[in-house]
Write an enzyme that holds these catalytic residues in place. Structure first.
Site, PDB file in Angstrom:
ATOM      1  N   TRP A  91       1.075  -8.387  -3.593  1.00  0.00           N
ATOM      2  CA  TRP A  91       1.203  -9.033  -4.901  1.00  0.00           C
ATOM      3  C   TRP A  91       2.440  -8.543  -5.648  1.00  0.00           C
ATOM      4  O   TRP A  91       2.695  -7.338  -5.724  1.00  0.00           O
ATOM      5  CB  TRP A  91       0.000  -8.766  -5.767  1.00  0.00           C
TER       6      TRP A  91
ATOM      7  N   GLU B  98      -3.565 -18.782  -2.772  1.00  0.00           N
ATOM      8  CA  GLU B  98      -4.652 -19.753  -2.641  1.00  0.00           C
ATOM      9  C   GLU B  98      -4.773 -20.712  -3.822  1.00  0.00           C
ATOM     10  O   GLU B  98      -5.831 -20.787  -4.478  1.00  0.00           O
ATOM     11  CB  GLU B  98      -5.982 -19.027  -2.392  1.00  0.00           C
TER      12      GLU B  98
ATOM     13  N   TYR C 222     -11.793 -17.894   6.513  1.00  0.00           N
ATOM     14  CA  TYR C 222     -12.946 -17.026   6.300  1.00  0.00           C
ATOM     15  C   TYR C 222     -14.216 -17.797   6.654  1.00  0.00           C
ATOM     16  O   TYR C 222     -15.005 -18.156   5.769  1.00  0.00           O
ATOM     17  CB  TYR C 222     -12.987 -16.528   4.856  1.00  0.00           C
TER      18      TYR C 222
ATOM     19  N   GLU D  18      -4.065 -15.074   6.329  1.00  0.00           N
ATOM     20  CA  GLU D  18      -5.229 -14.253   5.994  1.00  0.00           C
ATOM     21  C   GLU D  18      -6.351 -14.544   6.979  1.00  0.00           C
ATOM     22  O   GLU D  18      -6.701 -15.710   7.190  1.00  0.00           O
ATOM     23  CB  GLU D  18      -5.760 -14.540   4.572  1.00  0.00           C
TER      24      GLU D  18
END
Length: 402
Positions: free
Chosen positions: A87, A203, A280, A320
């Site tokens: 970040w 995202e 995920y 990710e």
């Protein structure tokens, strides 16, 4: 003679260590670029194995904690990891980088300077994310709250994408970060090849328009703005990969819902240099068994790979992925098996012109238990997982030389 030989031996060891350290630093020379569906560095194909560590700037803001950042970069480099996503924002709240619109905490900014400097020392390139869809570390909700508190008429968090005042706040942050001169290296961020790419947002989602068109307008505006400031670095959106209206039949690949993005149209924007996906299945298909989740993951990966190759014609990063210790039936073996499966797909597609690399979520240092989210990997403690990661790094690095 014995004393001279001993002295020569130690000088030899010192020289080798110095050369190894220098080689790590020199690996960061040259800007990563794209050529069709490949990444290239200094004209040669660039393959990598990488990781997420969102917390680096946050920790580095406290000089007494910077050893954790140094440890993670050193251990990651030892495991062959060469790209890190982290970040470059922290909006409002505790230890904020941006305290309020246009007001920054220099101490936190110097933490980000340290992160970039340490990455360079260890031959690791960075993908720096400029904002967040979620309220963690401020993100989109904080920007909207700032506008509301300033008397701007706002309806909901999706005004982030359309309100001119809020878009101005975001542009100011982007400019402040990109034009920052590192207090440690003396190099402006926009001129530093340690940075591989900028990412507009982690995202992004838009609940008022599931087609992806509202978000598309925002991406076009912000991507053009970033490139007007900095055309040396690559740029991506930061998407999970959800499909929208461009190809209606692709919506069946989504895990049963849309989030206001359109993987295809959002990445076709000229200023966007590469595509990303996150996955995920343990969250998105909660309640489904492992076989169903892995079948979804395979379809998700191959669908986006095909679209990146044939329609978008840009490189794809698996940005990710991970397996949570909070999952029912979790074990270290299950996590290692999951990572091996993802790595197998990345490596096999990389050999045939597919993905160039992946970024596991997420690597942490020892003593960071308060940051644990279930996906944490501590390289110095998790021996079997570190071995899986290191083997993938070796495979991907070997492709550079084929």
């Amino acid at each position: 003679m014995v004393c001279l030989s001993t002295t020569s031996f130690f000088w030899g060891v010192f020289l080798l260590a110095a050369l190894a350290s220098e080689a790590r630093v020199l690996q960061s020379s040259g800007f990563v670029q794209t050529r069709n569906t490949r990444f290239v560095l200094n004209g040669s194909p660039f393959f990598f194995n990488g990781f997420n560590s969102y917390w680096l700037m946050h920790i580095s803001a406290e000089p007494s904690q910077r050893n954790k950042v140094s440890d993670v970069f050193r251990q990651a480099s030892d495991a062959g990891l060469s790209v890190c996503r982290t970040w470059a924002f922290s909006d409002g709240g505790y230890q904020a980088l941006q305290i309020s619109p246009g007001v920054y905490d220099e101490r936190v900014f110097q933490g980000l300077d340290f992160v970039i400097s340490e990455a360079r020392k260890n031959g690791i390139r960075l993908v720096l994310t400029l904002s967040n869809n979620y309220q963690d570390f401020g993100g989109r909700p904080q920007y909207v709250n700032w506008a509301r508190n300033a008397g701007v008429q706002v309806n909901n968090d999706d005004d982030f994408y359309i309100n001119p005042v809020i878009k101005g706040y975001y542009k100011n942050h982007v400019k402040r970060v990109i034009t920052r001169v590192n207090t440690i290296t003396g190099v402006a961020y926009k001129d530093d090849p340690t940075i591989m790419a900028w990412e507009l947002m982690n995202e992004p989602r838009c609940q008022i328009d599931y087609s992806g068109k509202t978000l598309n307008g925002w991406i076009q505006e912000m991507a053009s703005f970033v490139k007007s400031l900095n055309n040396k670095h690559l740029l991506t959106v930061g998407m999970e990969g959800f499909y929208g209206d461009t190809l209606p039949e692709r919506k069946t690949v989504n895990p049963g819902y849309q989030v206001g993005t359109d993987f295809i149209s959002n990445h076709l924007i000229r200023e966007i240099d590469f595509t990303t996906i996150h996955a995920y299945p343990d969250i998105w298909l909660n309640g489904k068994d492992d076989n169903a989740q892995m079948a979804f993951l395979q379809t998700w990966t191959m669908s986006h790979l095909a679209d990146s190759r044939t329609i978008i014609k840009k490189p794809l990063i698996f940005a990710e992925f991970g397996k949570s210790s909070k999952d029912t039936g979790y074990s270290i073996n299950a996590r290692d098996s999951f990572l091996n499966s993802v790595y197998f797909d990345i490596y096999n597609t990389a050999r045939s012109g597919g993905m160039s690399g992946g970024l596991v979520w997420q690597i942490m240092a020892e003593g960071m238990e308060s940051y644990y989210d279930g996906y944490e990997i501590v390289l110095s403690k998790d021996a079997s997982t570190t071995s899986v990661i290191t083997q993938q790094s070796r495979r991907m690095t070997a492709l550079d030389h084929k």
